[in-house]
Scaffold this motif. Sequence first.
Motif, PDB file in Angstrom:
ATOM      1  N   MET A 113       2.737  -5.356   8.370  1.00 35.75           N
ATOM      2  CA  MET A 113       3.923  -4.712   9.042  1.00 35.75           C
ATOM      3  C   MET A 113       4.775  -3.833   7.550  1.00 35.75           C
ATOM      4  SD  MET A 113       3.705  -3.699  11.772  1.00 35.75           S
ATOM      5  CE  MET A 113       3.091  -4.127  13.666  1.00 35.75           C
ATOM      6  N   LEU A 142       4.253   0.029   6.672  1.00 39.52           N
ATOM      7  CA  LEU A 142       5.303   0.665   8.282  1.00 39.52           C
ATOM      8  C   LEU A 142       6.776   0.931   7.627  1.00 39.52           C
ATOM      9  CD1 LEU A 142       2.100   0.307   9.424  1.00 39.52           C
ATOM     10  CD2 LEU A 142       3.635   0.972  11.558  1.00 39.52           C
ATOM     11  N   PHE A 143       7.104  -0.281   7.391  1.00 40.08           N
ATOM     12  CA  PHE A 143       8.392  -0.925   6.894  1.00 40.08           C
ATOM     13  C   PHE A 143       8.608   0.096   6.210  1.00 40.08           C
ATOM     14  CE2 PHE A 143      11.767  -3.343   4.865  1.00 40.08           C
ATOM     15  CZ  PHE A 143      12.731  -3.554   6.125  1.00 40.08           C
ATOM     16  N   ALA A 155       9.591   3.419   6.731  1.00 38.34           N
ATOM     17  CA  ALA A 155      10.764   4.111   7.619  1.00 38.34           C
ATOM     18  C   ALA A 155      11.926   3.722   6.634  1.00 38.34           C
ATOM     19  CB  ALA A 155      10.854   2.974   8.802  1.00 38.34           C
ATOM     20  N   ASN A 167       0.251   4.864   7.166  1.00 35.65           N
ATOM     21  CA  ASN A 167       0.420   3.658   7.206  1.00 35.65           C
ATOM     22  C   ASN A 167       2.134   3.805   7.669  1.00 35.65           C
ATOM     23  OD1 ASN A 167      -0.852   1.743   8.136  1.00 35.65           O
ATOM     24  ND2 ASN A 167      -0.992   1.123   6.313  1.00 35.65           N
ATOM     25  N   GLY A 174       4.822   4.167  10.594  1.00 37.94           N
ATOM     26  CA  GLY A 174       5.992   3.829  10.517  1.00 37.94           C
ATOM     27  C   GLY A 174       7.308   5.003  10.959  1.00 37.94           C
ATOM     28  N   VAL A 215      10.011   4.751  14.193  1.00 39.87           N
ATOM     29  CA  VAL A 215      10.528   4.340  14.256  1.00 39.87           C
ATOM     30  C   VAL A 215      11.778   5.126  14.722  1.00 39.87           C
ATOM     31  CG1 VAL A 215      12.834   3.786  12.685  1.00 39.87           C
ATOM     32  CG2 VAL A 215      10.719   2.450  12.786  1.00 39.87           C
ATOM     33  N   VAL A 232      10.602  -1.314  12.928  1.00 34.29           N
ATOM     34  CA  VAL A 232       8.437  -1.043  13.419  1.00 34.29           C
ATOM     35  C   VAL A 232       8.000  -1.874  14.232  1.00 34.29           C
ATOM     36  CG1 VAL A 232       6.476  -1.593  12.171  1.00 34.29           C
ATOM     37  CG2 VAL A 232       8.678   0.360  10.968  1.00 34.29           C
TER      38      VAL A 232
END
Length: 536
Positions: free
Chosen positions: A55, A58-59, A62, A271, A275, A279, A293
């Motif tokens: 994750m 994705l974080f 974002a 990814n 993300g 978001v 996320v």
Amino acid sequence: MMSGRRTELSVSYTDDPRVVAEQRVEDYAQHAVPLTARVPRFKLLMANWSLLSAMVWLFYGALVSTLYGTRQAVIGLVLSVVVYSILNWFLTAWAIRTGLNPTLLSRRMFGTYGATLTALLIAASTTYYAVFESSVLAEAFHIHFGALDIRWWYLIVIVAVLPLMVGSIQTWMDRINGYLLPIYIVGIIAAVVVAAVQNDGGSDWASFAGVVPPQARPLPGWLMTFCVYMGIWLLMATSLEFSRMGRPQDLRFHQHVTFGWVYYGWMFLLNGLAGIYLVRTVLPSDPTAEVGVVQAIVQTLGLWGVLLTVVTQTRVNTLNYYLSSINWGRLAARLFGLRLPRAVWVVAVAAVAYLLMLTDVFSSLQKVLAWQGVFLVSWIGIVFTHFVLTPADRRNGPEFRPGRLRAVTPGLGVWVVASAVGIALTQSPQQFPRLSPLAPVVALAVSVLLYAVVLKLAPSSLLRREGDLSDEVDDPWAARLACHVCDRSYTAVEMDRDPAADGAPICAACGEVDTAFIQAVRTESASGAAIPAAES
């Protein structure tokens, strides 16, 4: 000193069955990986690609989009994919050629003791990522189910996944991640599609300009994005750890796919875009949420979002626990002579992870990334400079046997100095508004330049010793010699003659902790002058 007698070599050309059984779980953590233990390309692909579903990717996407805008973030992401892929092209080939993990590979640059800092850095970093990813999973349960205090969810997550974390590359890391990968792919696509449908396709994600105005940015947004991703050059050390298990005949596949542009294009770019979209579409009023996320996925897919989070975090934590446990084990073996099964270190990592989860892990993410990033960038700078400027080590692999190297080298000083410069800049944004965001770049430049000077002028890290056991056999990769300390047979590549035992063979793992061997080597090498840099 070695007496006049010299122990005759007893050479075999088959694997020691005891070693095979022991190393199926330990993955040759203290040894060079023999060719017979290398794994098929798909097995290695699936083991390493467990990191794709973290994750945190994705974080990051974002995060940089929120700060600097989507277009600037995407440029920085593409640049990161290119640079990572180029550097990994060479490092992957080196690891496959030598069968050495990052700690053994860097002994030539930092010394046998100095290289333990490599193990410490990787162990600490991957433990922190295990904490982060486990916290993400606990947050998903807490958001959807509520009821229990978050601290109970932390404990449940740690205990529940623990049995899955003891696999190795040779056993079933590839299988668990291979089974779960399709679920991750379908889940992320479903989250994006459902988010688009729920919001009638309306989102400013592609044109979002970022919360930091252009005039307030000391550097272009794409460059600041690239510097953020330099903070995770840990991935190159991770690639070395996994690629040492690759077969030479699969080199090109691994350079392109397993550790190359396919891998980083998916991990960073795809990814990151997912993300950014989730978001900006689901949480447009709170784009800087630290668990944004997770909130976006759970709000979009409900219980299925929780299950998707379980899959992603289980996959990536197999890698985090593997790397953290294997490197804590290396550190303890080198510093304290303590050798414990890797399963014990997995439990220890889990306990430490739970305690750290009780802290505010999300708020400390940026500072931890900045500090570890500087150290890792400096490490890569030194390792890659050695690779480029030392043709013999590039072809044949660097010396890593403890009886052939100094305990500490000037290269360790270069690493410390370059990292200190980077950290000082990181902590001084007011005094150095333009240089502070460039701290990883500056640290990289300092490490490359200083190490090039040290390599040219300083005495070699090699000890002057009599002969070389690996030259006494026909094929040092095929020949197996029994270590007189542990009574296990390893490939001749890592074996040395022990001056304290009439020249009997000793393996790399025993050589670093056997006090009689270490003292005898010091006595023998002290009789000769230091090897000049030009001869190293």
